[in-house]
Design a protein around this motif. Sequence first.
Motif: not given
Length: 132
Positions: A79-84, A120-125, A127-132
Motif C-alpha cells: 500500500a502507498p502512503h496511508s493515514w489510516q 483502511w479496509v476501503f482505502e482502495f475503493y 480516491g487516487e488508488n481506486q483501481n489497485q
Amino acid sequence: MKEQGKIFIGFAVFILAMAITYGLWSKEPAGTTALFLAFSLCAFIGYYLAFTAKRVDAGPGDNPEAEVADDAGEIGFFAPHSWQPLSLAVGGALAFLGVIFGWWLLYWSIPIILVGLYGWVFEFYRGENQNQ
C-alpha cells in the motif's frame, strides 16, 4: 518454503522441550503457558509453510545452489502512503489511556478506531488508488 517450514517445526520442537523443562523445574504457570503458546504458534507456522510448499513450485530458498539474484523481482503489492494507521494508533492510545484514567475515554476512542478501520479496509475503493 519447505526449508522455512522445517526451520519453524524444528524451532517448535525446541520450544516444546524448553516449555516442558521450564514447567517441571520452575512450577510457574505464566511462563510455562507463554512457552506452550509460543510452541503452538511456531508449530502452526511450520505446518502452514510445509503444507503450502507441496502446492507451489520450489523457490530459490529451497535450492542450496541458488544465488541471491535468483530471488530478485516483484515481491508483491504494498500500500502507498496511508493515514489510516495513524488514526488507529491514536484511537488505540486513547482506548488504553481509558483503562488508566477512566472508561469515559472510550467514548472518543471507539469512533476514532472505527473510522480508522473503515478507512483502511476501503482505502482502495475510492480516491487516487481506486483501481489497485
